[in-house]
Design a protein around this motif. Sequence first.
Motif, PDB file in Angstrom:
ATOM      1  N   ASN A 215      25.600  56.032  10.058  1.00  0.00           N
ATOM      2  CA  ASN A 215      26.922  56.685  10.424  1.00  0.00           C
ATOM      3  C   ASN A 215      27.840  56.042   9.403  1.00  0.00           C
ATOM      4  OD1 ASN A 215      26.366  57.463  13.278  1.00  0.00           O
ATOM      5  ND2 ASN A 215      25.511  55.437  13.503  1.00  0.00           N
TER       6      ASN A 215
ATOM      7  N   GLY B 242      23.290  55.761  17.434  1.00  0.00           N
ATOM      8  CA  GLY B 242      22.764  56.910  16.895  1.00  0.00           C
ATOM      9  C   GLY B 242      23.148  57.324  15.562  1.00  0.00           C
ATOM     10  N   SER B 243      23.423  58.512  15.343  1.00  0.00           N
ATOM     11  CA  SER B 243      23.597  58.887  13.829  1.00  0.00           C
ATOM     12  C   SER B 243      24.610  59.817  13.777  1.00  0.00           C
ATOM     13  CB  SER B 243      22.083  59.175  13.039  1.00  0.00           C
ATOM     14  OG  SER B 243      21.554  60.462  13.681  1.00  0.00           O
TER      15      SER B 243
ATOM     16  N   TYR C 252      22.187  50.793  13.048  1.00  0.00           N
ATOM     17  CA  TYR C 252      22.611  52.351  12.642  1.00  0.00           C
ATOM     18  C   TYR C 252      23.083  52.748  11.455  1.00  0.00           C
ATOM     19  CZ  TYR C 252      21.528  51.384  17.762  1.00  0.00           C
ATOM     20  OH  TYR C 252      21.052  50.941  18.849  1.00  0.00           O
TER      21      TYR C 252
ATOM     22  N   LYS D 238      24.194  51.940  21.887  1.00  0.00           N
ATOM     23  CA  LYS D 238      23.470  52.610  20.888  1.00  0.00           C
ATOM     24  C   LYS D 238      24.717  53.740  20.139  1.00  0.00           C
ATOM     25  CE  LYS D 238      19.137  52.475  23.577  1.00  0.00           C
ATOM     26  NZ  LYS D 238      18.729  51.187  22.626  1.00  0.00           N
TER      27      LYS D 238
END
Length: 231
Positions: A100, A64-65, A97, A62
């Motif tokens: 990012n 995320g950001s 995602y 994962k």
Amino acid sequence: MPLTKSKGNMYPWVTHTHSHLAGKCPHECSYCYVQAMAERYPVMKERYSGPIRLIESELAVKYGSGKTIFIEHCNDLFAADVPDILIGRILAHCDEYPENTYVFQTKNPNRIIEYKYRLPQYKIIGTTIETNRWFESKAPCTDSRYINFRDLMREVQGQYFVTIEPIMDFDFSVLSAWMIYTRPSFVNIGADSKGSGLPEPSWEKVSALIEALKAAGIEIRQKSNLERLRN
């Protein structure tokens, strides 16, 4: 599975790294730090030996950001021998995602053009140009990297950089012209940290290159390992 935080002498502007691919990089550069590590550590040898392949479990990581993630920092995602289906699946993982910034660095920049509509919105694309002179490697020669990288910059919107690391002896008029004509967002310059026995330039020549690029308005991000050439 956790995402790996960037550390060591990589790029201080990268926050995290992630590698989906196993196998030996097809370019087989003599100074490759991954292969040097593979010779010392069995776990690295197991992962970075043999044919290029995808580790399926890495697609579950994962992201995320709010991160700047260097994708395939231990391999070259766009090397000619990497199957298209693997590139597509890795880019799809990044697409999950979108908040990012993704870093893609390749010695085969021409191939990225094929994926210009599949790259993440926020991206930093780089190539390595260690010198303008010939040296033994299975990667595309540096003059073709220069030409193809310029073409790529015209085709794909994004932020661009060139890494001159490990810097090898070069012809000042040629290498400086390549950088000035290309006009990347920034240029990383660093020296050989692995004692690979590469032909290295004098500090005077390196300093002249840095000053010429700065005078042309190009940002220089100088690696600390470059200081060795000063002494």
